[in-house]
Design a protein around this motif. Sequence first.
Motif, short mmCIF file in Angstrom:
data_model
loop_
_atom_site.label_atom_id
_atom_site.label_comp_id
_atom_site.label_asym_id
_atom_site.label_seq_id
_atom_site.Cartn_x
_atom_site.Cartn_y
_atom_site.Cartn_z
N VAL A 184 -52.08 17.35 -21.93
CA VAL A 184 -50.79 16.51 -21.37
C VAL A 184 -51.12 15.24 -20.69
CG1 VAL A 184 -49.06 16.46 -19.70
CG2 VAL A 184 -49.60 18.77 -20.72
N ASN A 185 -50.66 14.40 -21.43
CA ASN A 185 -50.80 12.84 -21.00
C ASN A 185 -52.42 12.55 -21.01
OD1 ASN A 185 -49.85 10.42 -20.05
ND2 ASN A 185 -50.51 10.72 -18.06
N LYS A 186 -52.58 12.72 -22.51
CA LYS A 186 -54.10 12.44 -22.93
C LYS A 186 -54.82 11.52 -22.28
CE LYS A 186 -57.63 14.50 -25.45
NZ LYS A 186 -58.04 15.63 -24.93
N GLY A 187 -56.10 11.58 -21.63
CA GLY A 187 -56.61 10.53 -21.12
C GLY A 187 -56.44 10.48 -19.68
N ASP A 188 -55.71 11.49 -18.90
CA ASP A 188 -55.40 11.49 -17.47
C ASP A 188 -56.71 12.51 -16.90
OD1 ASP A 188 -54.26 13.79 -17.97
OD2 ASP A 188 -52.53 13.41 -16.82
N ASP A 227 -48.75 21.78 -31.58
CA ASP A 227 -48.09 20.63 -30.86
C ASP A 227 -48.85 19.88 -30.04
OD1 ASP A 227 -45.70 21.31 -32.63
OD2 ASP A 227 -45.20 22.63 -31.06
N LEU A 228 -50.01 20.10 -29.65
CA LEU A 228 -50.84 19.45 -28.78
C LEU A 228 -51.54 18.29 -29.45
CD1 LEU A 228 -52.08 22.67 -26.84
CD2 LEU A 228 -50.15 21.33 -26.33
N PRO A 229 -51.95 17.27 -28.49
CA PRO A 229 -51.48 16.94 -27.06
C PRO A 229 -50.01 16.69 -27.15
CG PRO A 229 -52.59 15.14 -28.04
CD PRO A 229 -52.73 16.30 -29.15
N VAL A 230 -49.46 16.50 -25.97
CA VAL A 230 -48.11 16.35 -25.68
C VAL A 230 -48.16 15.20 -24.45
CG1 VAL A 230 -47.08 18.33 -26.15
CG2 VAL A 230 -47.55 17.89 -23.81
N THR A 231 -46.81 14.24 -24.57
CA THR A 231 -46.80 13.19 -23.50
C THR A 231 -46.30 13.79 -22.19
OG1 THR A 231 -44.72 12.81 -24.30
CG2 THR A 231 -46.45 11.66 -25.45
N MET A 232 -46.34 13.14 -21.40
CA MET A 232 -45.86 13.39 -19.95
C MET A 232 -44.30 13.78 -20.07
SD MET A 232 -46.29 14.71 -16.99
CE MET A 232 -48.04 14.37 -16.67
N GLU A 233 -43.66 12.90 -21.09
CA GLU A 233 -42.20 13.09 -21.17
C GLU A 233 -41.84 14.20 -21.94
OE1 GLU A 233 -43.98 10.22 -21.67
OE2 GLU A 233 -43.31 9.17 -20.19
N GLN A 234 -42.61 14.39 -22.96
CA GLN A 234 -42.43 15.75 -23.68
C GLN A 234 -42.71 16.88 -22.72
OE1 GLN A 234 -45.46 14.78 -26.79
NE2 GLN A 234 -43.87 14.47 -28.27
N TYR A 235 -43.62 16.80 -21.93
CA TYR A 235 -43.94 17.96 -21.16
C TYR A 235 -43.02 18.43 -19.96
CZ TYR A 235 -46.21 20.18 -17.00
OH TYR A 235 -46.60 21.23 -15.92
N ASN A 236 -42.24 17.13 -19.45
CA ASN A 236 -41.10 17.27 -18.42
C ASN A 236 -39.88 17.88 -19.09
OD1 ASN A 236 -42.60 16.69 -16.21
ND2 ASN A 236 -42.23 14.18 -16.60
N ALA A 237 -39.89 17.46 -20.42
CA ALA A 237 -38.50 18.02 -21.20
C ALA A 237 -38.50 19.55 -21.32
CB ALA A 237 -38.47 17.33 -22.45
N LEU A 238 -39.76 19.95 -21.66
CA LEU A 238 -40.10 21.49 -21.98
C LEU A 238 -39.89 22.10 -20.50
CD1 LEU A 238 -43.26 21.14 -24.13
CD2 LEU A 238 -41.26 22.15 -24.98
N LEU A 239 -40.42 21.58 -19.61
CA LEU A 239 -39.91 22.40 -18.23
C LEU A 239 -38.64 22.37 -17.88
CD1 LEU A 239 -42.76 21.18 -16.03
CD2 LEU A 239 -42.71 23.09 -17.18
N SER A 240 -37.71 21.38 -18.40
CA SER A 240 -36.44 21.45 -17.70
C SER A 240 -35.51 22.28 -18.82
CB SER A 240 -35.90 19.94 -18.00
OG SER A 240 -36.02 19.41 -18.96
N GLU A 241 -36.31 22.83 -20.01
CA GLU A 241 -35.42 23.56 -20.76
C GLU A 241 -34.96 24.79 -20.18
OE1 GLU A 241 -37.37 23.87 -24.40
OE2 GLU A 241 -37.31 21.66 -25.20
#
Length: 777
Positions: free
Chosen positions: A737-741, A763-777
């Motif tokens: 998630v947020n590759k590189g951090d 689907d991996l890796p994912v951006t932080m925006e994609q990750y937050n969107a998945l959590l809010s589903e």
Amino acid sequence: MYSKFMKKAGAAVMAAAMVLNGTAVSISDVVAAELTTYEFENGDFTGTVASLDVASASGGKVAYMQNDGTISLDVDVPSTGMYTLTIYAQGVGGDKIQTLAINDVDQGQISIPESTGFEPVSMTVKLNEGKNTVTISKSWGWSKFDYLAVSPAELSPIKATQTTCCDVNATDETRALMSYLASVYGNGIISGQQEIYQYGPHDYEQEFEYLKDLTGHYPAIRGFDYGNRCCVLFGQNDDGSTDRLIDWVKNKNGIATASFHLNVPNDFENYTLGTSLPFDQTTYSQYTDFSPSKAVVEGTKENKYYLDALEVLAKEFKKLEAEGIPVMWRPLHEAEGSGGETGSWFWWGREGSEAYKELWKFTYKVLTEDFGCHNLIWVWNSYNYEYSQDWYPGDEYVDIIGYDKYNCTDWSTGSAVVKHNDSAISSTFYGIMERYDSKKMVAMAENDSFSTVDNITSEKAGWLYFMTWYDGGSPDINFVSDPRFNTKEDTVAMYQSEYCVTLDELPEDLYTKETPKPNPAETTTKTTADPAKTTTTVTTEADPTKDYGKVVYDKTKKSFAITLPEATKDFYIDVELPKGIEYANGGLGVTVELDGEYYWANIQWEAKASGSVKINVLDNFFNCSLGTEVIEDEALINKIKAELGKATVYEGQVWYAQENGKAASTDGVKIVSAYIKKESSSSTTTTGGVNIEATLIGDANEDGSVDIADATAIIQHMGNPDEYALSEQGKANADIVNKGDGVTGADAVALQLIEAKKIKQTDLPVTMEQYNALLSE
């Protein structure tokens, strides 16, 4: 994959709570919003309970419980869920213990400290929407109750930071078993059943065949006892425990645990060493003159007696070790008994906590160091009383903390009244976990009822395993088959559930899965660097230069004003802990403006030693509120989190400090500096100047597959990187998630989202925006 429960979305959600519910603040230290209070003097009383005028009480009155009776209050909550009950009370003439029930279901005991005022006593319970009846029943009596506060619970994460064997020379099989137990903790519960241990011939299989016939499954853990085999009083009666244990583990691939009901003579002073006695002249109760403090003193009569028993025991353990069999070893159990220094009902606790701890350490040394038994996982019994930790032998002598649950039987009237009770007693689970700073896994080492799957999961009571006591004891009580304890419906539901691990669901490589062997020299010098060794530093920083912020302490607010040089979501604070303080935590408060409203958000920090603490405003996010209203709307929370990354001004707070396992003064805990490190945006991990590409994205443990075990590896690494180090390749694989951090809690949650079938591994890796969107589903 370790077992079936790892495949369920429900397990992924509970594991996610370990990361996202990231507060280590004691439940009694933080009062959540929506606090509602009730005066005990307005409740319903029985027995000798009466209202009493006390000027210092909140309403000028208290409910005074003397030598019997109950106090009941009706409380209303808006929705079903977990709540914190904080009882303000005073023990009269010493610390007192009483019994708490919710809607007539026993929730365990509460410890009321002696005080000149009214001290808060907190526990976590499940309340149903609408009216609930809270009842306090006399156990010890003689207590004054001021008022009750009810608020939504802030649960600590289910975690254990010390899940490797305390014996650094533990066998490969023992370490493999310990690793498996750690993988289950917080994700499922392992089933267990005690076989009968009393002296004489018995049907040792009746409980196990009952469970198999009823549910289609055997329990995963079988309980044994070495009291008979090792007691010279009975001529070292060989009851076949070792043979049955070998068969259970070697032939059935089960897990074994063993206790130690060792009898001593009632009249030890007049006993001749080496002679046999009739059973009725022996006991393992406190009614003996056998001295546990003398048992550790070389040359004493007690010492010789105890060493004879340990020598026989060691020979049995060495037989098991030769077969590659580890044992979850639970000696000297339930030492505190009914509470305090004089409440023990066994001889090993009859002289109080200090003598007991020395006996435990002596037992550990003799078996582990003198006789070389390295196939033991040491399970120690605790209670959830005010001073239970006074009996704790120490982290270096304990692997797992157990609690013995017997709350279906009410003794308040002086005689036993059995009533079905399937509460998961989450208040006891969290109380014990927090009492020992979430260092050790917590198990239900004995139980009458094992609760229900629904209660355990809804109450988030993460017991590692249960161990139902046997049928046919004296008096004639059948714990596993009597519906007053465990109904057939509950038993079938538990053993057939995805959350419960049974014998047939244990992994085939349970005792052969490779685990890293600790280096004894490194174990004893964890905080000392060896200049003769070549070390490799792993970093994701392109530029290690630190841009320092400004920290100013405000005496009037008792907080730290932190101003950073630029907006960032990642930064560091340096925390200073005074001598003796082994742990502290606190928050960073931020005001966030959205659509004309000003929200107060809290970001949590934790420190186990003085030094640098990394703050990621997403991973460390604690909670936020608008006035007194705690925000629970996920979409709004995500908007607030996005704003946190832009903040440069924070208010630093110190919430909690701990010394010797107990809450301590926060005076002297300081935030001394704040700074930013500019992180690399590279998709590789930099190690000693060499870039490491991911070989299989998500494969943190490098076993060639991507599954929930990788999430567990990440969580354990984050909790204790010294004991659960990921390799450089594993870290590169884990950064999804947020590759590189680098490796963060978000990476673990994303892996659990795969298990929940919300995303695919491809689907991996994912951006932080994609990750937050998945959590809010």
